[in-house]
Design an enzyme around this catalytic site. Structure first.
Site, PDB file in Angstrom:
ATOM      1  N   CYS A  56     -12.568  19.954  -4.530  1.00 32.89           N
ATOM      2  CA  CYS A  56     -11.120  20.115  -4.344  1.00 32.89           C
ATOM      3  C   CYS A  56     -10.713  21.577  -4.558  1.00 32.89           C
ATOM      4  CB  CYS A  56     -10.369  19.203  -5.321  1.00 32.89           C
ATOM      5  SG  CYS A  56      -8.577  19.276  -5.093  1.00 32.89           S
ATOM      6  N   CYS A  60      -6.826  22.313 -11.261  1.00 31.75           N
ATOM      7  CA  CYS A  60      -6.373  21.499 -12.393  1.00 31.75           C
ATOM      8  C   CYS A  60      -7.417  21.565 -13.532  1.00 31.75           C
ATOM      9  CB  CYS A  60      -6.155  20.055 -11.957  1.00 31.75           C
ATOM     10  SG  CYS A  60      -5.193  19.929 -10.434  1.00 31.75           S
ATOM     11  N   CYS A  63      -9.790  18.644 -14.472  1.00 30.29           N
ATOM     12  CA  CYS A  63     -10.406  17.804 -13.442  1.00 30.29           C
ATOM     13  C   CYS A  63     -11.842  18.169 -13.085  1.00 30.29           C
ATOM     14  CB  CYS A  63      -9.544  17.834 -12.181  1.00 30.29           C
ATOM     15  SG  CYS A  63     -10.148  16.635 -10.966  1.00 30.29           S
ATOM     16  N   CYS A 100      -7.030   0.860  -6.155  1.00 26.83           N
ATOM     17  CA  CYS A 100      -6.476   2.215  -6.061  1.00 26.83           C
ATOM     18  C   CYS A 100      -7.536   3.175  -5.548  1.00 26.83           C
ATOM     19  CB  CYS A 100      -6.027   2.708  -7.428  1.00 26.83           C
ATOM     20  SG  CYS A 100      -4.940   1.564  -8.265  1.00 26.83           S
ATOM     21  N   CYS A 131      -3.057   0.934  -3.565  1.00 28.38           N
ATOM     22  CA  CYS A 131      -2.518   2.188  -4.094  1.00 28.38           C
ATOM     23  C   CYS A 131      -3.443   3.292  -3.616  1.00 28.38           C
ATOM     24  CB  CYS A 131      -2.496   2.138  -5.622  1.00 28.38           C
ATOM     25  SG  CYS A 131      -1.927   3.683  -6.373  1.00 28.38           S
ATOM     26  N   CYS A 191       3.699   5.329  -8.501  1.00 26.32           N
ATOM     27  CA  CYS A 191       2.893   5.308  -9.715  1.00 26.32           C
ATOM     28  C   CYS A 191       2.827   6.758 -10.173  1.00 26.32           C
ATOM     29  CB  CYS A 191       1.498   4.761  -9.391  1.00 26.32           C
ATOM     30  SG  CYS A 191       0.361   4.878 -10.792  1.00 26.32           S
ATOM     31  N   ARG A 263       0.845   1.981 -17.942  1.00 31.18           N
ATOM     32  CA  ARG A 263      -0.611   1.743 -17.925  1.00 31.18           C
ATOM     33  C   ARG A 263      -1.342   2.572 -18.972  1.00 31.18           C
ATOM     34  NH1 ARG A 263      -1.912   2.762 -12.812  1.00 31.18           N
ATOM     35  NH2 ARG A 263      -1.220   0.667 -12.316  1.00 31.18           N
TER      36      ARG A 263
HETATM   37  N1  SAM Z   1      -6.139  15.002  -5.815  1.00 38.60           N
HETATM   38  C1  SAM Z   1      -5.043  14.127  -5.983  1.00 38.60           C
HETATM   39  C2  SAM Z   1      -4.011  14.649  -6.954  1.00 38.60           C
HETATM   40  O1  SAM Z   1      -4.382  15.356  -7.892  1.00 38.60           O
HETATM   41  O2  SAM Z   1      -2.854  14.325  -6.783  1.00 38.60           O
HETATM   42  C3  SAM Z   1      -5.442  12.725  -6.389  1.00 38.60           C
HETATM   43  C4  SAM Z   1      -6.601  12.506  -7.328  1.00 38.60           C
HETATM   44  S1  SAM Z   1      -6.431  13.159  -8.992  1.00 38.60           S
HETATM   45  C5  SAM Z   1      -8.039  13.022  -9.625  1.00 38.60           C
HETATM   46  C6  SAM Z   1      -5.446  11.908  -9.790  1.00 38.60           C
HETATM   47  C7  SAM Z   1      -5.053  12.098 -11.235  1.00 38.60           C
HETATM   48  O3  SAM Z   1      -6.175  11.846 -12.083  1.00 38.60           O
HETATM   49  C8  SAM Z   1      -4.578  13.449 -11.690  1.00 38.60           C
HETATM   50  O4  SAM Z   1      -3.246  13.684 -11.376  1.00 38.60           O
HETATM   51  C9  SAM Z   1      -4.748  13.363 -13.193  1.00 38.60           C
HETATM   52  O5  SAM Z   1      -3.564  12.911 -13.799  1.00 38.60           O
HETATM   53  C10 SAM Z   1      -5.862  12.329 -13.362  1.00 38.60           C
HETATM   54  N2  SAM Z   1      -7.068  12.939 -13.976  1.00 38.60           N
HETATM   55  C11 SAM Z   1      -7.963  13.747 -13.361  1.00 38.60           C
HETATM   56  N3  SAM Z   1      -8.915  14.158 -14.217  1.00 38.60           N
HETATM   57  C12 SAM Z   1      -8.632  13.587 -15.415  1.00 38.60           C
HETATM   58  C13 SAM Z   1      -9.264  13.645 -16.704  1.00 38.60           C
HETATM   59  N4  SAM Z   1     -10.342  14.376 -16.923  1.00 38.60           N
HETATM   60  N5  SAM Z   1      -8.704  12.932 -17.705  1.00 38.60           N
HETATM   61  C14 SAM Z   1      -7.586  12.187 -17.482  1.00 38.60           C
HETATM   62  N6  SAM Z   1      -6.953  12.111 -16.298  1.00 38.60           N
HETATM   63  C15 SAM Z   1      -7.463  12.807 -15.270  1.00 38.60           C
HETATM   64 FE1  SF4 Z   2      -7.961  18.187  -6.992  1.00 39.83          FE
HETATM   65 FE2  SF4 Z   2      -8.586  17.055  -9.295  1.00 39.83          FE
HETATM   66 FE3  SF4 Z   2      -6.393  18.497  -9.123  1.00 39.83          FE
HETATM   67 FE4  SF4 Z   2      -6.520  16.108  -7.825  1.00 39.83          FE
HETATM   68  S1  SF4 Z   2      -6.539  16.453 -10.030  1.00 39.83           S
HETATM   69  S2  SF4 Z   2      -5.721  18.049  -7.029  1.00 39.83           S
HETATM   70  S3  SF4 Z   2      -8.706  16.108  -7.302  1.00 39.83           S
HETATM   71  S4  SF4 Z   2      -8.486  19.266  -8.880  1.00 39.83           S
END
Ligand code: SAM
Ligand code: SF4
Ligand code: DTB
Length: 323
Positions: A56, A60, A63, A100, A131, A191, A263
């Protein structure tokens, strides 16, 4: 339109005052709201599947799927229909009511969105709620998902407005709000929640919940994630959050958004069962169910079923979810 007990004008001071209550007082209030709006025995079960993993472009800090960090993750392109359907059928057989699908995109290309729409139609035909979480959407993309029959779109605010820049630099808080507005306008249920345990302050946790509660309509589903610390991400060594503070966060979410389903989301692998029981008492009435979240682990389904039995909780059935 406002309804008695449902507010959209919370101040941070009011929210912090809830966080500051003696723990038992906070739990007592939250549980009272919970009983007023929900059957306290019922729990909704959602199963996750990463349909496109890793690579990606966003940064973040929490992530494992960001291309900015080396987390040793094996990326894969969009899964095919057969693979996804087999996983959805297995989730339904295990007792989940919602499936989801998550994709590691900043925003979907129209070509990919068409494929996701097909997946939504196919999963829905199994009798599951659907979802998806695909990143930022245009209004037209939200409408296309609605036309495919999508029930929920997941798009988290993640943290407070003030803390956001410490966590993500490749998009703005306003971008998130804009996508949520497109999803709402298309008539898809929302959500939307966030992550705690990212080194934020209590004021940030209050700020996140305030933003969620002050949206024009409360999200139907509010995932509260406890950070899963993944080696290689900038937050791999974030200080642990006090478990009591986590329960407080759930309780305040319940009080601010009485009708929403709250949740108890990521992070349950690192919580003991007594802590999860407190979260259910504080107003959580949904979990992610199944051995995997998107890329990290989650408690095994049998263990969760035994926990429900011990606590006298009743998972929502597929028939109820559709009615
Ligand atoms: N890429 C899209 C986005 O960010 O909107 C969708 C997938 S992203 C992985 C979905 C959500 O997963 C993120 O907004 C975050 O809140 C959650 N998430 C990702 N990594 C995480 C982690 N290590 N611990 C807890 N929540 C996490
Ligand atoms: Fe990409 Fe992870 Fe951020 Fe979603 S949460 S936008 S998958 S880096
Ligand atoms: C949400 O709030 N939490 C889920 C779901 N929405 C998409 C994701 C949790 C991801 C945890 C880290 C991982 O497994 O990659």
């Amino acid at each position: 339109m406002s309804e008695a007990g449902i507010r959209h004008d919370w101040t941070r001071e009011e929210v912090l005052a809830l966080f500051d209550l003696p723990f038992s007082e906070l739990l007592w209030r939250a549980h009272g709201v919970h009983r007023q709006y929900h059957d306290p025995r019922r729990v909704q079960l959602s199963t996750l599947l990463s349909i496109k993993t890793g690579g990606c472009p966003e940064d973040c800090a929490y992530c494992p799927q960001s291309a900015h960090y080396d987390t040793g993750l094996r990326p894969h392109k969009l899964l095919d229909r057969e693979t996804v359907l087999a996983r959805a059928e297995a989730a339904k057989a295990a007792g989940a009511t919602r499936f989801c699908m998550g994709a590691a995109w900043r925003s979907p290309k129209d070509r990919d969105l068409e494929k996701v729409c097909e997946l939504v139609r196919a999963v829905k035909a199994l009798g599951l709620e659907t979802c998806v979480t695909l990143g930022m959407l245009t209004g037209a993309q939200a409408q296309a998902l609605k036309a495919a029959g999508l029930d929920y779109y997941n798009h988290n605010l993640d943290t407070s407005r003030e803390h956001y820049a410490q966590i993500i630099t490749t998009r703005r808080y306003e971008d998130r709000l804009e996508t949520l507005a497109h999803v709402r306008a298309a008539g898809i249920k929302i959500c939307c929640g966030g992550i705690v345990g990212m080194g934020e302050s209590r004021a940030d946790r209050a700020g996140l919940l305030m933003e969620l509660a002050n949206l024009p309509e409360h999200p139907e589903s509010v995932p509260i994630n406890l950070l899963v610390k993944v080696p290689g991400t900038p937050l791999a060594d974030a200080p642990a959050l006090d478990p009591i503070e986590f329960v407080r966060t759930i309780a305040v979410a319940r009080i601010l958004m009485p009708r929403s389903v709250v949740r108890l989301s990521a992070g349950r692998e690192n919580m003991d069962e007594a802590l999860q029981a407190l979260c259910f008492f504080a107003g959580a009435n949904s979990i992610f169910y199944g051995e995997k979240l998107l890329t990290t682990g989650n408690p095994e389904s049998g263990r969760d079923r035994r926990l429900f039995e011990r606590l006298g909780l009743l998972p929502e059935s597929a028939v109820e979810a559709r009615s």
